[in-house]
Design an enzyme around this catalytic site. Structure first.
Site, short mmCIF file in Angstrom:
data_model
loop_
_atom_site.label_atom_id
_atom_site.label_comp_id
_atom_site.label_asym_id
_atom_site.label_seq_id
_atom_site.Cartn_x
_atom_site.Cartn_y
_atom_site.Cartn_z
N CYS B 78 15.61 3.05 18.61
CA CYS B 78 15.63 2.26 17.72
C CYS B 78 15.28 2.78 16.43
O CYS B 78 15.94 3.78 15.88
CB CYS B 78 14.78 0.92 18.14
SG CYS B 78 15.33 -0.45 16.98
N HIS B 176 18.05 -0.59 22.38
CA HIS B 176 16.72 -0.32 23.37
C HIS B 176 17.25 -0.15 24.84
O HIS B 176 17.59 -0.86 25.55
CB HIS B 176 15.71 -1.57 23.49
CG HIS B 176 15.31 -1.66 22.09
ND1 HIS B 176 14.05 -1.00 21.88
CD2 HIS B 176 15.73 -2.37 20.90
CE1 HIS B 176 13.51 -1.42 20.49
NE2 HIS B 176 14.49 -1.93 19.84
N GLU B 178 15.46 0.68 27.46
CA GLU B 178 14.52 0.07 28.26
C GLU B 178 14.68 -1.49 28.39
O GLU B 178 14.09 -1.97 29.12
CB GLU B 178 13.04 0.44 27.50
CG GLU B 178 12.70 -0.25 26.43
CD GLU B 178 13.06 0.08 25.08
OE1 GLU B 178 14.01 1.00 24.96
OE2 GLU B 178 12.48 -0.27 24.07
#
Lengths: 252, 194
Positions: B78, B176, B178
């Site tokens: 990001c 992202h 994650e």
């Protein structure tokens, strides 16, 4: 193209979900993490956890909950229900929440939105607002809808975005629990008024209601609880349906 | 097992990245210490927040002298990816210059920030092995890197921008991983295997 978001909402009290969730194969129906994992596997785009715990040590229980969720859930999630200060927001975000949602506390202290967005960025600040139509006017309600104010919904939404809200979660109390569809007229008005994402809440009963709120309510996402919890609408079926109606929907 | 270090300079949500790696069986270390960063096998450079204050912090702890010169595989996430560029329009901030590109503010007929799941058109890269073309990932950002010669993945939001970049041992993703369910987890797994 950005996809429309489907968002199940879980109400938590003392670390357990309040309304039981009716999943087959669920070992512990009160464990929010287990429920959240199932929703994530089914294709939920995001999750909202509303913590309605009312203890003195609220921040500690919220941090414990957020940490547990963040460890196991690989999609974005928002927490709300007890965020009344910058410190509360910091604790939740630092523990792994992607966004915090602020409701009554923002009405009581609008500056909280400015402070939080300056510190964390507006992308993680969600303004939640509950409203009801009284004499043709949409009025903001507080404490889970129990307390009426004289504040106009649209004025408040506009002000909150100017102050730093990065997303609006609007629940129509007139529609919530009815299963007759979302408040699309008011939603469309909000969507035209502000340029941050808008989440529709309250009234989901059928798959068509989701289509209507994306089409007529101009919502970017739709939130629901009981239709998902009680298996009345399955998330994979809902997403297949919306895809067939030509909406951009995340399937893979 | 390889040693993974998440560069922790106070840039927001590093826990989520740590937890995502834990789900892959990796116990990553959080640090802003040059000696620990240099001893890593893999580096992750996250970032949430505002570019100017992030760069100020990076300079304060001396990481601007370290990160551009690391030889290990390094993945910017990001704003981490944006800080790897030359310059950001976000408060006119000079960045690390790893990718010779500028970061721009979205001026499109769409809501900003670009927030939610969007599709990524991919090119050939080991980082993207086993990930389908037009797979979806979770984005939250108001600034973007235009498509350029380093782009190995692109995304459309009013215009086409870089979703993933690669230059030698440096990688960046605007979304992202994650928070991007199975596709994100696959990307992180690929990164760890490089």
């Amino acid at each position: 193209m950005l996809t429309k978001r489907i968002i199940p909402c879980l109400d938590i009290k003392n670390g357990r979900t309040v309304k039981g969730v009716n999943f087959i194969d669920l070992i512990d129906a009160g464990d929010p993490i287990e429920q959240a994992k199932i929703y994530a596997d089914q294709g939920a785009d995001e999750l909202v956890f509303l913590d309605i715990t009312a203890t003195v040590d609220k921040r500690k229980t919220l941090v414990e909950l957020v940490t547990k969720i963040a460890k196991q859930i690989d999609i974005p999630f928002t927490v709300g229900g007890g965020i009344t200060s910058v410190e509360d927001a910091y604790s939740a975000l630092q523990s792994g929440a992607d966004k915090v949602c602020i409701n009554s506390a923002a009405v009581r202290n609008p500056n909280l939105l400015n402070l939080c967005s300056e510190k964390f960025g507006n992308q993680c600040i969600v303004l939640a607002v509950d409203a009801k139509q009284i004499n043709q006017q949409w009025l903001v309600h507080l404490v889970g809808g129990r307390k009426q104010t004289e504040i106009d919904l649209f004025d408040w939404v506009k002000e909150s975005v100017e102050r730093g809200a990065g997303e609006i979660l609007f629940t129509s109390m007139d529609h919530d629990g009815t299963k007759n569809g979302f408040a699309n007229e008011a939603l469309a008005k909000i969507s035209n008024l502000v340029d941050v994402p808008l989440i529709a809440s309250g009234g989901a009963g059928t798959k068509e209601h989701f289509r209507d709120t994306f089409l007529h309510g101009k919502a970017d996402g739709a939130l629901a609880a009981s239709v998902f919890h009680f298996g009345e609408i399955g998330i994979p079926q809902l997403k297949d349906y919306l895809k067939s109606e030509n909406f951009e929907i995340r399937i893979n | 097992m390889s040693k993974v270090v998440i560069i922790d300079y106070g840039a927001g949500n590093v826990q989520s990245v740590k937890f995502a790696l834990e789900r892959l069986g990796v116990n990553a270390i959080l640090s802003d210490k040059p000696e620990i960063i240099n001893s890593a096998d893999k580096l992750i450079f996250p970032g949430v927040g505002e570019a100017r204050s992030a760069m100020e912090e990076i300079i304060r702890v001396g990481l601007d002298k370290i990160i551009p010169h690391v030889t290990q595989d390094c993945l910017g996430i990001c704003m981490g990816m944006q800080l790897m560029c030359n310059f950001s329009e976000e408060r006119n901030t000079k960045c690390l210059g790893i990718f010779k590109e500028d970061v721009k503010l979205f001026k499109v007929d769409e809501k900003v920030p670009h927030m939610g799941w969007n599709y990524v058109k991919k090119k050939e890269s080991k980082l993207l092995d086993g990930i389908e073309d037009f797979a979806s990932f979770y984005f939250v950002h108001s600034y973007y890197v235009p498509e350029n010669k380093f782009s190995i993945g692109s995304c459309d939001y009013g215009l086409t921008f870089s979703a993933i970049m690669e230059r030698d041992n440096f990688f960046g993703c605007q979304f992202h991983p994650e928070k991007s369910s199975k596709n994100g987890s696959k990307l992180l797994e690929n990164f760890l295997k490089l």
